[in-house]
Enzyme design. Structure first.
Site, PDB file in Angstrom:
ATOM      1  N   GLU A 131       2.498 -12.844  -1.772  1.00 30.49           N
ATOM      2  CA  GLU A 131       3.728 -12.591  -1.009  1.00 30.49           C
ATOM      3  C   GLU A 131       4.564 -13.830  -0.713  1.00 30.49           C
ATOM      4  OE1 GLU A 131       2.727 -10.363   2.508  1.00 30.49           O
ATOM      5  OE2 GLU A 131       2.081  -8.633   1.376  1.00 30.49           O
TER       6      GLU A 131
ATOM      7  N   GLU B 277      -4.470 -10.775  12.559  1.00 31.25           N
ATOM      8  CA  GLU B 277      -3.261 -10.188  11.982  1.00 31.25           C
ATOM      9  C   GLU B 277      -2.044 -11.079  12.287  1.00 31.25           C
ATOM     10  OE1 GLU B 277      -2.460  -8.194   9.668  1.00 31.25           O
ATOM     11  OE2 GLU B 277      -0.342  -8.153  10.165  1.00 31.25           O
ATOM     12  N   TRP B 278      -2.125 -12.339  11.853  1.00 29.82           N
ATOM     13  CA  TRP B 278      -1.005 -13.277  11.914  1.00 29.82           C
ATOM     14  C   TRP B 278      -0.360 -13.283  13.297  1.00 29.82           C
ATOM     15  CZ3 TRP B 278      -2.302 -16.180   8.145  1.00 29.82           C
ATOM     16  CH2 TRP B 278      -2.779 -15.649   6.953  1.00 29.82           C
TER      17      TRP B 278
ATOM     18  N   GLU C 148      -2.536  -4.443  -1.931  1.00 36.90           N
ATOM     19  CA  GLU C 148      -2.677  -4.185  -0.493  1.00 36.90           C
ATOM     20  C   GLU C 148      -1.918  -2.916  -0.145  1.00 36.90           C
ATOM     21  OE1 GLU C 148      -1.555  -7.256   2.327  1.00 36.90           O
ATOM     22  OE2 GLU C 148      -2.437  -8.813   1.044  1.00 36.90           O
TER      23      GLU C 148
HETATM   24  C1  GBH Z   1       0.517  -8.402   4.302  1.00 31.73           C
HETATM   25  O1  GBH Z   1       1.823  -8.777   4.596  1.00 31.73           O
HETATM   26  C2  GBH Z   1      -0.344  -9.625   4.231  1.00 31.73           C
HETATM   27  O2  GBH Z   1      -0.568 -10.004   2.880  1.00 31.73           O
HETATM   28  C3  GBH Z   1      -1.634  -9.505   4.962  1.00 31.73           C
HETATM   29  O3  GBH Z   1      -2.205 -10.765   5.110  1.00 31.73           O
HETATM   30  C4  GBH Z   1      -1.416  -8.803   6.274  1.00 31.73           C
HETATM   31  O4  GBH Z   1      -2.546  -8.794   7.089  1.00 31.73           O
HETATM   32  C5  GBH Z   1      -0.978  -7.399   5.990  1.00 31.73           C
HETATM   33  O5  GBH Z   1       0.137  -7.390   5.159  1.00 31.73           O
HETATM   34  C6  GBH Z   1      -0.644  -6.578   7.222  1.00 31.73           C
HETATM   35  O6  GBH Z   1       0.423  -7.147   7.904  1.00 31.73           O
HETATM   36  O7  GBH Z   1       8.145  -4.771  11.276  1.00 31.73           O
HETATM   37  O8  GBH Z   1       8.391  -2.527  10.444  1.00 31.73           O
HETATM   38  O9  GBH Z   1       9.960  -4.226   9.756  1.00 31.73           O
HETATM   39  C7  GBH Z   1       2.659  -7.721   4.942  1.00 31.73           C
HETATM   40  C8  GBH Z   1       4.116  -8.074   4.880  1.00 31.73           C
HETATM   41  C9  GBH Z   1       6.195  -8.009   5.965  1.00 31.73           C
HETATM   42  C10 GBH Z   1       4.838  -6.057   6.003  1.00 31.73           C
HETATM   43  C11 GBH Z   1       6.949  -7.542   7.148  1.00 31.73           C
HETATM   44  C12 GBH Z   1       5.607  -5.546   7.182  1.00 31.73           C
HETATM   45  C13 GBH Z   1       7.584  -5.759   8.503  1.00 31.73           C
HETATM   46  C14 GBH Z   1       7.574  -4.283   8.799  1.00 31.73           C
HETATM   47  N1  GBH Z   1       4.853  -7.503   5.980  1.00 31.73           N
HETATM   48  N2  GBH Z   1       6.930  -6.088   7.266  1.00 31.73           N
HETATM   49  S1  GBH Z   1       8.587  -3.907  10.165  1.00 31.73           S
END
Ligand code: GBH
Length: 460
Positions: free
Chosen positions: A169, A419-420, A365
């Protein structure tokens, strides 16, 4: 379960789960590991919900044996994990820390012992802090450092890992890290974010070239992209959809598939200045190094409409975006507040099959976060996570049925983990983790997934 109507997946469809180093390992000060940008960021007040850090996370650094047993109990064929750059090169360059490599050596031996196919990601966001101090991804040199690191890890494990991913990503690393700043390193500079995106892709290209040169012919090299379908209610919002799809999806897909950066995105971002000067001769050829497969991470769609004021800057993750209003999710939400939309996933897969043909995909994922409780009987009943899983697997099955070349599905995630920015408050695991005791408990959704994987088909 074998009924005439069950939804079967093709023979050899790859079933597994995914994790990443910083989210599960813990042991951030052990065996010579250097600091990463996520160590720094998570130690900064106010950046992570609940003040969580990478320690001890799931203590996987010490409990990897137990975790491989879990994978074996679940009967899964594949395990996607990431290598922590700061364990291998504490300063991101120069001397290699043997003890860091030895950890992955032990993990791989256990996996292979159980017949589980490792899928190794070389970068899942834990940039060595020393490289951020030298300018981070907006600095071109970081791409070269990444390729060096990638080549040395690949060389060390080439005898045991066939499936490789350069980056997880790059959209998140560049835009969440340097534009909105909600991820490490937490900078808020749209020009730096665009430069970071280019240097991430360049790092991918340089790593692809280096790995290709030294890889046996059965190695399968890839990149993993987070792709989001962009939805609008109002048919007149086409311009908003185009802009957001450009920055969200095509900006990464097009160069990787050999088409260079999309002209409309270059035009949309030109008002920020000449960030494109970072694109040097030959960069796009490197970025276009042919892939053996690519990974898709999907969680939810993005909803947009036109803003009232066409030149008004849209604050958020997407650098330079103007004239767009980001809308709230609709319908059923996960516990994280993310929209559950399996149809949008299906449409995305069909679109990728049509617009970017010729390279097989793997869902690397997909998953959902809900608050889970252990019952007095010691079970974790999580019907909502199971529902999300089955709905999204149906969407994949329909795409495969329609001829889209999807070769596998890896659920996010094996374990509840860090979770970041949401810390330990959001649980994506198919296995519950008690962060006080480090006890693992397979959730009902985990058992369901194991059954689907074993039977290679979905109950109707
Ligand atoms: C992934 O990123 C990661 O690779 C992983 O490490 C992580 O744990 C997993 O997803 C779960 O988060 O707030 O409704 O607009 C995910 C990338 C980008 C997905 C931002 C959700 C925002 C959704 N994310 N996006 S929202």
């Amino acid at each position: 379960m074998t009924t005439g109507t069950a939804l079967r997946f093709p023979a050899g469809f790859l079933w597994g789960v995914a994790t990443s180093s910083f989210q599960i390992e813990g042991a951030t000060h052990e065996d010579g590991r250097g600091a990463s940008i996520w160590d720094t960021f998570s130690a900064t007040r106010g950046k992570v919900d609940g003040g969580g850090t990478g320690d001890p996370a799931c203590d996987h650094y010490h409990r990897y044996g137990e975790d491989v047993e879990l994978l074996a109990d679940l009967g899964l064929a594949a395990y996607r994990f990431s290598v922590a750059w700061p364990r291998v090169q504490p300063d991101g360059r120069g001397p290699v820390e043997r003890r860091g490599l030895d950890f992955y050596d032990r993990l791989l031996d256990r996996l292979l012992d159980k017949g589980i196919e490792p899928v190794a990601t070389l970068y899942h966001w834990d940039l060595p802090q020393a490289l951020e101090d030298a300018g981070g991804w907006p600095n071109r040199d970081t791409a070269h450092r990444f390729a060096e690191y990638a080549a040395l890890v690949h060389a060390r494990f080439a005898d045991r890992v066939r499936m490789w991913t350069t980056l997880n990503e790059p959209w998140c690393s560049a835009f969440l890290g340097y534009c909105s700043g909600i991820h490490a390193p937490g900078r808020q500079d749209p020009v730096a974010a665009l430069k970071a995106a280019h240097h991430l892709l360049l790092g991918h290209g340089l790593a692809m070239r280096a790995l290709r040169a030294q890889a046996p012919s059965d190695h399968q090299l890839s990149i993993v992209l987070n792709l989001s379908p962009v939805l609008a209610e109002d048919p007149s919002a086409g311009e908003a959809v185009r802009k957001v799809d450009g920055l969200q999806n095509r900006f990464f897909l097009d160069p990787v598939f050999g088409r260079g950066y999309p002209a409309d995105v270059l035009a949309d971002t030109a008002w920020l200045g000449d960030w494109q000067r970072v694109v040097a001769d030959g960069d796009l050829d490197l970025i276009a190094t042919p892939l053996d497969w690519y990974g898709i991470n999907y969680y939810s769609p993005v909803r947009v409409s036109l803003a009232d004021e066409p030149l008004a800057v849209t604050p958020g993750n997407l650098p330079g975006l103007r004239g767009v209003r980001m809308l709230e999710p609709r319908g059923q939400l996960t516990g994280f507040g993310w929209e559950q939309n399996a149809d949008a996933f299906h449409t995305l897969l069909r679109r990728l099959g049509r617009d970017y043909p010729g390279v097989p995909m793997i869902v690397t994922e997909n998953g959902s976060a809900f608050p889970d409780l252990i019952s007095p009987q010691g079970t974790v009943e999580d019907p909502e996570r199971s529902g999300y899983l089955v709905d999204h697997l149906r969407a994949v099955h329909r795409a495969v049925d329609a001829g889209v070349d999807v070769r596998g599905y890896l659920a996010w995630s094996l374990l509840d983990n860090f979770e970041w920015a949401a810390g330990y408050g959001q649980r994506f695991g198919l296995v519950h983790v008690d962060f006080e005791t480090q006890r693992r408990t397979i959730k009902d959704s985990g058992r369901l997934f194991a059954r689907i994987a074993a039977e290679n088909e979905l109950p109707v």
